[in-house]
Motif scaffolding. Structure first.
Motif, PDB file in Angstrom:
ATOM      1  N   PRO A  15     -26.929   9.709  23.505  1.00 54.17           N
ATOM      2  CA  PRO A  15     -26.527   8.568  22.698  1.00 54.17           C
ATOM      3  C   PRO A  15     -26.961   7.269  23.397  1.00 54.17           C
ATOM      4  O   PRO A  15     -27.115   7.267  24.627  1.00 54.17           O
ATOM      5  N   PRO A  16     -27.177   6.190  22.687  1.00 58.22           N
ATOM      6  CA  PRO A  16     -27.010   6.034  21.238  1.00 58.22           C
ATOM      7  C   PRO A  16     -28.251   6.432  20.441  1.00 58.22           C
ATOM      8  O   PRO A  16     -28.252   6.324  19.218  1.00 58.22           O
ATOM      9  N   HIS A  17     -29.306   6.877  21.114  1.00 55.39           N
ATOM     10  CA  HIS A  17     -30.550   7.187  20.408  1.00 55.39           C
ATOM     11  C   HIS A  17     -30.431   8.434  19.548  1.00 55.39           C
ATOM     12  O   HIS A  17     -31.085   8.534  18.499  1.00 55.39           O
ATOM     13  N   GLU A  18     -29.637   9.405  19.984  1.00 59.66           N
ATOM     14  CA  GLU A  18     -29.510  10.680  19.278  1.00 59.66           C
ATOM     15  C   GLU A  18     -28.033  11.014  19.083  1.00 59.66           C
ATOM     16  O   GLU A  18     -27.171  10.588  19.862  1.00 59.66           O
ATOM     17  N   ASP A  19     -27.771  11.789  18.045  1.00 61.25           N
ATOM     18  CA  ASP A  19     -26.417  12.255  17.741  1.00 61.25           C
ATOM     19  C   ASP A  19     -26.510  13.751  17.437  1.00 61.25           C
ATOM     20  O   ASP A  19     -27.092  14.140  16.423  1.00 61.25           O
ATOM     21  N   PRO A  20     -25.955  14.609  18.292  1.00 65.93           N
ATOM     22  CA  PRO A  20     -26.095  16.059  18.077  1.00 65.93           C
ATOM     23  C   PRO A  20     -25.210  16.626  16.980  1.00 65.93           C
ATOM     24  O   PRO A  20     -25.358  17.790  16.607  1.00 65.93           O
ATOM     25  N   ARG A  21     -24.304  15.836  16.430  1.00 72.41           N
ATOM     26  CA  ARG A  21     -23.362  16.391  15.454  1.00 72.41           C
ATOM     27  C   ARG A  21     -24.048  16.922  14.196  1.00 72.41           C
ATOM     28  O   ARG A  21     -23.657  18.002  13.702  1.00 72.41           O
ATOM     29  N   PRO A  22     -25.052  16.250  13.641  1.00 69.81           N
ATOM     30  CA  PRO A  22     -25.719  16.852  12.472  1.00 69.81           C
ATOM     31  C   PRO A  22     -26.363  18.195  12.780  1.00 69.81           C
ATOM     32  O   PRO A  22     -26.300  19.116  11.957  1.00 69.81           O
ATOM     33  N   PHE A  23     -26.980  18.327  13.958  1.00 71.37           N
ATOM     34  CA  PHE A  23     -27.566  19.614  14.328  1.00 71.37           C
ATOM     35  C   PHE A  23     -26.503  20.697  14.334  1.00 71.37           C
ATOM     36  O   PHE A  23     -26.704  21.798  13.793  1.00 71.37           O
ATOM     37  N   ILE A  24     -25.368  20.414  14.960  1.00 73.75           N
ATOM     38  CA  ILE A  24     -24.298  21.407  15.061  1.00 73.75           C
ATOM     39  C   ILE A  24     -23.800  21.799  13.671  1.00 73.75           C
ATOM     40  O   ILE A  24     -23.637  22.987  13.356  1.00 73.75           O
TER      41      ILE A  24
END
Length: 328
Positions: free
Chosen positions: A50-59
């Motif tokens: 973060p803040p560039h990436e958010d793993p929640r959508p992948f999960i």
């Protein structure tokens, strides 16, 4: 490829404290991947800072796909604050490298990948935002935002948007009900695994999924930015999909429109990766992308967009134009 500072404590907290962390891969985003080895156990550490990436959508999408019987990586642990996720390791046998060694299997392996899409599209779509006009236009606009300035062209951006507005309604009419669109379904994101119930294919890099037209992922697979798919394979696989899924409307026209939209987007993205992010290797893919884009533009459904390209970007300012600029 130095592991993130938080990785040892994260792994220790989920029972992988003695594991070795080995470099595996990076991609066109800020994400990085490491292989985690602990005796006979192996997993993959996703570093999505973060803040560039958010793993929640992948999960969320991985869990949705797994519930429907597809081979998305199992989630072993997560640290959302630091953007760390430990996932199932599908090994090293990507479709791309497998076909480099076994080109005679191309028709059969692509057939499995197309059958997986047809199967996915028979399931209810995930609870995701729509792949709508706003997204299509924003993505197609990457070409005028990045490629045209890079080659020194000043173009009429308003006319470009108007041309896309004239052709996108056909895609929108045919996209009801929408399907889960993985958005980056191609030979570098498909793993060959020993799981027959999932067509023997493991899925990766689907965190940007949306709900949209079923032709999009088929285009992504068969008009691959990173490998040449023979035209006879592409034609056979489009026919295979239509026979399996019986899609509504003028599917061939929608396929061409989405192919042109995707290829225009990728030309813009690869230019940005070179110019902004210092990754010149992506310029080597542009001749293929222009070939694919021009082939899509030849479809009658793309008339307004084809006219804009003919009037705005001369033939000598396509294909390898950026390679010459980058070398200068």
């Amino acid at each position: 490829m130095i592991p993130p500072a938080a990785a040892p404590a994260f792994l220790a907290g989920i029972g992988w404290g003695d594991a070795a962390i080995l470099p595996l891969a990076g991609d066109a985003s800020f994400r990085r991947y490491f292989r985690v080895v602990d005796g006979g156990r192996r997993a993959v550490l996703m570093d999505a800072p973060p803040p560039h990436e958010d793993p929640r959508p992948f999960i969320a999408i991985a869990e949705h796909l797994a519930e429907q019987g597809f081979a998305a990586p199992a989630i072993y642990g997560r640290d959302l604050a630091d953007g760390l996720v430990l996932i199932e390791d599908f090994g090293d046998l990507r479709l791309k490298e497998y076909l480099e060694e076994a080109p005679a299997d191309e028709m059969a392996v692509y057939g499995r990948a197309v059958d997986l899409l047809a199967d996915l599209h028979r399931h209810p779509a995930a609870d995701l935002p729509p792949y709508d006009r706003e997204v299509y236009l924003r993505e197609a606009g990457l070409l005028t935002q990045w490629y045209c300035p890079a080659i020194g062209l000043s173009v009429d951006g308003g006319a470009y948007v108007a041309a896309w507005d004239a052709v996108l309604p056909l895609v929108e009419r045919n996209a009801v009900p929408g399907v889960t669109v993985l958005r980056d379904y191609h030979a570098e994101n498909i793993m060959l695994i020993d799981r027959p119930a999932a067509h023997g294919l493991g899925l990766l890099d689907f965190q940007d999924a949306l709900v949209g037209h079923p032709a999009y992922d088929l285009v992504s697979l068969l008009q691959d930015a990173r490998r040449n798919v023979p035209p006879e394979i592409e034609l056979a696989m489009v026919a295979r999909y239509k026979a399996a899924a019986s899609p509504a409307g003028d599917f061939d026209a929608a396929y061409a429109i989405l192919g042109a939209q995707r290829n225009a987007k990728i030309i813009g993205i690869f230019t940005r990766l070179w110019q902004r992010d210092g990754k010149p290797r992506y310029l080597s893919f542009l001749p293929r992308m222009w070939d694919l884009l021009e082939r899509d533009l030849a479809h009658p459904a793309l008339g307004p967009v084809a006219d804009w390209f003919a009037a705005s970007i001369p033939a000598n300012m396509r294909h390898r134009a950026l390679e010459g600029i980058a070398a200068a």
